[in-house]
Motif scaffolding. Sequence first.
Motif, PDB file in Angstrom:
ATOM      1  N   HIS A  57      -1.820  -2.507   6.243  1.00  0.00           N
ATOM      2  CA  HIS A  57      -0.969  -2.934   7.355  1.00  0.00           C
ATOM      3  C   HIS A  57      -1.450  -2.287   8.654  1.00  0.00           C
ATOM      4  O   HIS A  57      -1.623  -2.954   9.681  1.00  0.00           O
ATOM      5  N   GLY A  58      -1.676  -0.982   8.611  1.00  0.00           N
ATOM      6  CA  GLY A  58      -2.153  -0.280   9.801  1.00  0.00           C
ATOM      7  C   GLY A  58      -3.525  -0.750  10.255  1.00  0.00           C
ATOM      8  O   GLY A  58      -3.784  -0.880  11.456  1.00  0.00           O
ATOM      9  N   ALA A  59      -4.400  -1.025   9.291  1.00  0.00           N
ATOM     10  CA  ALA A  59      -5.740  -1.510   9.640  1.00  0.00           C
ATOM     11  C   ALA A  59      -5.682  -2.867  10.324  1.00  0.00           C
ATOM     12  O   ALA A  59      -6.447  -3.156  11.259  1.00  0.00           O
ATOM     13  N   ASP A  60      -4.765  -3.728   9.864  1.00  0.00           N
ATOM     14  CA  ASP A  60      -4.580  -5.023  10.524  1.00  0.00           C
ATOM     15  C   ASP A  60      -4.129  -4.836  11.966  1.00  0.00           C
ATOM     16  O   ASP A  60      -4.604  -5.521  12.885  1.00  0.00           O
ATOM     17  N   GLU A  61      -3.155  -3.912  12.182  1.00  0.00           N
ATOM     18  CA  GLU A  61      -2.655  -3.686  13.535  1.00  0.00           C
ATOM     19  C   GLU A  61      -3.777  -3.149  14.438  1.00  0.00           C
ATOM     20  O   GLU A  61      -3.924  -3.573  15.593  1.00  0.00           O
ATOM     21  N   ASP A  62      -4.569  -2.227  13.916  1.00  0.00           N
ATOM     22  CA  ASP A  62      -5.727  -1.727  14.680  1.00  0.00           C
ATOM     23  C   ASP A  62      -6.673  -2.873  15.025  1.00  0.00           C
ATOM     24  O   ASP A  62      -7.205  -2.950  16.141  1.00  0.00           O
ATOM     25  N   ASP A 158       2.142 -13.196   9.295  1.00  0.00           N
ATOM     26  CA  ASP A 158       2.819 -13.829   8.160  1.00  0.00           C
ATOM     27  C   ASP A 158       2.653 -12.986   6.898  1.00  0.00           C
ATOM     28  O   ASP A 158       3.590 -12.855   6.091  1.00  0.00           O
ATOM     29  N   ASN A 159       1.465 -12.422   6.715  1.00  0.00           N
ATOM     30  CA  ASN A 159       1.228 -11.542   5.567  1.00  0.00           C
ATOM     31  C   ASN A 159       2.109 -10.300   5.642  1.00  0.00           C
ATOM     32  O   ASN A 159       2.677  -9.854   4.637  1.00  0.00           O
ATOM     33  N   HIS A 160       2.214  -9.717   6.836  1.00  0.00           N
ATOM     34  CA  HIS A 160       3.012  -8.501   6.999  1.00  0.00           C
ATOM     35  C   HIS A 160       4.483  -8.774   6.684  1.00  0.00           C
ATOM     36  O   HIS A 160       5.147  -7.956   6.038  1.00  0.00           O
ATOM     37  N   LEU A 161       4.971  -9.905   7.154  1.00  0.00           N
ATOM     38  CA  LEU A 161       6.370 -10.242   6.900  1.00  0.00           C
ATOM     39  C   LEU A 161       6.612 -10.472   5.404  1.00  0.00           C
ATOM     40  O   LEU A 161       7.618 -10.007   4.846  1.00  0.00           O
ATOM     41  N   ALA A 162       5.683 -11.162   4.747  1.00  0.00           N
ATOM     42  CA  ALA A 162       5.810 -11.391   3.307  1.00  0.00           C
ATOM     43  C   ALA A 162       5.808 -10.064   2.549  1.00  0.00           C
ATOM     44  O   ALA A 162       6.597  -9.869   1.607  1.00  0.00           O
ATOM     45  N   TYR A 163       4.944  -9.159   2.944  1.00  0.00           N
ATOM     46  CA  TYR A 163       4.859  -7.837   2.321  1.00  0.00           C
ATOM     47  C   TYR A 163       6.188  -7.088   2.442  1.00  0.00           C
ATOM     48  O   TYR A 163       6.673  -6.496   1.467  1.00  0.00           O
ATOM     49  N   CYS A 164       6.806  -7.130   3.629  1.00  0.00           N
ATOM     50  CA  CYS A 164       8.084  -6.445   3.827  1.00  0.00           C
ATOM     51  C   CYS A 164       9.167  -7.033   2.922  1.00  0.00           C
ATOM     52  O   CYS A 164       9.928  -6.287   2.293  1.00  0.00           O
ATOM     53  N   HIS A 165       9.239  -8.353   2.846  1.00  0.00           N
ATOM     54  CA  HIS A 165      10.226  -8.987   1.973  1.00  0.00           C
ATOM     55  C   HIS A 165      10.023  -8.539   0.524  1.00  0.00           C
ATOM     56  O   HIS A 165      10.987  -8.146  -0.158  1.00  0.00           O
ATOM     57  N   GLU A 246       6.491 -16.808  -0.548  1.00  0.00           N
ATOM     58  CA  GLU A 246       5.481 -17.602  -1.251  1.00  0.00           C
ATOM     59  C   GLU A 246       4.187 -16.813  -1.383  1.00  0.00           C
ATOM     60  O   GLU A 246       3.481 -16.920  -2.394  1.00  0.00           O
ATOM     61  N   ARG A 247       3.860 -16.022  -0.356  1.00  0.00           N
ATOM     62  CA  ARG A 247       2.660 -15.178  -0.414  1.00  0.00           C
ATOM     63  C   ARG A 247       3.016 -13.896  -1.151  1.00  0.00           C
ATOM     64  O   ARG A 247       3.721 -13.042  -0.624  1.00  0.00           O
ATOM     65  N   ARG A 248       2.521 -13.743  -2.357  1.00  0.00           N
ATOM     66  CA  ARG A 248       2.777 -12.534  -3.133  1.00  0.00           C
ATOM     67  C   ARG A 248       1.603 -11.592  -2.979  1.00  0.00           C
ATOM     68  O   ARG A 248       0.450 -12.009  -2.862  1.00  0.00           O
ATOM     69  N   ASP A 249       1.898 -10.296  -2.977  1.00  0.00           N
ATOM     70  CA  ASP A 249       0.868  -9.263  -2.813  1.00  0.00           C
ATOM     71  C   ASP A 249       0.012  -9.563  -1.574  1.00  0.00           C
ATOM     72  O   ASP A 249      -1.209  -9.516  -1.611  1.00  0.00           O
ATOM     73  N   ALA A 250       0.699  -9.859  -0.459  1.00  0.00           N
ATOM     74  CA  ALA A 250       0.012 -10.338   0.749  1.00  0.00           C
ATOM     75  C   ALA A 250      -0.924  -9.309   1.363  1.00  0.00           C
ATOM     76  O   ALA A 250      -1.862  -9.674   2.081  1.00  0.00           O
ATOM     77  N   LEU A 251      -0.693  -8.019   1.095  1.00  0.00           N
ATOM     78  CA  LEU A 251      -1.564  -6.986   1.664  1.00  0.00           C
ATOM     79  C   LEU A 251      -2.414  -6.320   0.575  1.00  0.00           C
ATOM     80  O   LEU A 251      -2.847  -5.178   0.725  1.00  0.00           O
ATOM     81  N   GLY A 252      -2.671  -7.049  -0.477  1.00  0.00           N
ATOM     82  CA  GLY A 252      -3.428  -6.478  -1.567  1.00  0.00           C
ATOM     83  C   GLY A 252      -4.925  -6.604  -1.448  1.00  0.00           C
ATOM     84  O   GLY A 252      -5.667  -6.031  -2.253  1.00  0.00           O
ATOM     85  N   GLY A 253      -5.417  -7.324  -0.438  1.00  0.00           N
ATOM     86  CA  GLY A 253      -6.857  -7.534  -0.330  1.00  0.00           C
ATOM     87  C   GLY A 253      -7.462  -6.775   0.844  1.00  0.00           C
ATOM     88  O   GLY A 253      -6.801  -5.981   1.503  1.00  0.00           O
ATOM     89  N   PRO A 254      -8.744  -7.016   1.120  1.00  0.00           N
ATOM     90  CA  PRO A 254      -9.428  -6.323   2.211  1.00  0.00           C
ATOM     91  C   PRO A 254      -9.002  -6.876   3.579  1.00  0.00           C
ATOM     92  O   PRO A 254      -8.489  -7.979   3.691  1.00  0.00           O
ATOM     93  N   VAL A 255      -9.229  -6.051   4.605  1.00  0.00           N
ATOM     94  CA  VAL A 255      -8.943  -6.470   5.979  1.00  0.00           C
ATOM     95  C   VAL A 255      -9.965  -7.513   6.424  1.00  0.00           C
ATOM     96  O   VAL A 255     -11.161  -7.351   6.186  1.00  0.00           O
ATOM     97  N   THR A 256      -9.484  -8.581   7.056  1.00  0.00           N
ATOM     98  CA  THR A 256     -10.397  -9.581   7.613  1.00  0.00           C
ATOM     99  C   THR A 256     -11.062  -8.995   8.847  1.00  0.00           C
ATOM    100  O   THR A 256     -10.391  -8.450   9.717  1.00  0.00           O
ATOM    101  N   PRO A 257     -12.379  -9.087   8.963  1.00  0.00           N
ATOM    102  CA  PRO A 257     -13.042  -8.490  10.135  1.00  0.00           C
ATOM    103  C   PRO A 257     -12.662  -9.178  11.435  1.00  0.00           C
ATOM    104  O   PRO A 257     -12.261 -10.328  11.451  1.00  0.00           O
ATOM    105  N   VAL A 258     -12.794  -8.433  12.522  1.00  0.00           N
ATOM    106  CA  VAL A 258     -12.542  -8.988  13.857  1.00  0.00           C
ATOM    107  C   VAL A 258     -13.553 -10.076  14.139  1.00  0.00           C
ATOM    108  O   VAL A 258     -14.760  -9.892  13.891  1.00  0.00           O
ATOM    109  N   PRO A 259     -13.100 -11.242  14.657  1.00  0.00           N
ATOM    110  CA  PRO A 259     -14.059 -12.310  14.962  1.00  0.00           C
ATOM    111  C   PRO A 259     -15.027 -11.904  16.062  1.00  0.00           C
ATOM    112  O   PRO A 259     -14.668 -11.172  16.987  1.00  0.00           O
ATOM    113  N   GLU A 260     -16.238 -12.335  15.956  1.00  0.00           N
ATOM    114  CA  GLU A 260     -17.244 -12.066  16.984  1.00  0.00           C
ATOM    115  C   GLU A 260     -16.951 -12.887  18.239  1.00  0.00           C
ATOM    116  O   GLU A 260     -16.385 -13.973  18.159  1.00  0.00           O
ATOM    117  N   PRO A 261     -17.328 -12.374  19.416  1.00  0.00           N
ATOM    118  CA  PRO A 261     -17.114 -13.149  20.636  1.00  0.00           C
ATOM    119  C   PRO A 261     -17.811 -14.494  20.578  1.00  0.00           C
ATOM    120  O   PRO A 261     -18.895 -14.619  20.012  1.00  0.00           O
TER     121      PRO A 261
END
Length: 262
Positions: A57-62, A158-165, A246-261
Amino acid sequence: MLSARSLFQEIIDNDESYRLFCSIAASGETQGGWENARIAALVPTGMADMAPKITRHGADEDKHGRIFQQLLRKRGLEPVPVPPETDYTMLLEKNGIGLAHSKLRAEERLTEEDIVVYLSHSRVTEQRAADQMVMLRKHFGDHPEVGRAIRMISNDEDNHLAYCHEELLRLNHEGHGRTIQRVLRESALAEIVVYRDVSLAVMEHMGRILKWPKAKSAALAAGIRGMHAYERFAGWHRAVGLAMPERRDALGGPVTPVPEPA
């Protein structure tokens, strides 16, 4: 005619208002990243299995903070200091929502109740974030400059909200139901006040930058206050309900990298 689409279009078309918008967004996301990282480091031993998801969760926010900084760099702009009255994250803490930063800066492990408070607070604020991103995705998801960033951040929220629920429902089953409902209600009612005040402050700054006529600024302020009145009367209930996502274990995978410019 005033609309969310036309207002945001004005903001992103002007370098100074765009600069302020991205700076405020980047600061809030980066602060959220720090908070989650500290919570993950201090999670109680009996809840150690939650640490990877809190870290994610923190890595996504960063990541979101870096995306907004990247959007500024693509225009050749530097971030500006965030006016205190527009600092949503700081004002939430001042109003007692979530875990105090003094507690997060210490080295003492958090309690189970602290984690319940953190998740309950997050469920409220992530509802706000997810709703805002749905609106932006609807109007600007295909925008050549900001569309890709909006789609990525919206998916994460959406993943973060699913995780909280999901986590709160599990903790409710484990006997924390009364605390969860109390903190959800307190957080929701306090958050709508902070959101109103921050929205008014942001619109005031944008109005000065964009030289809005007084009538336009007054109409926007009235709209913000009207929305707060609705949320205070009934809308806050949406931020306190719990349902298996509907999204179960929404924060169970790796962080998606920042898109390139582009």
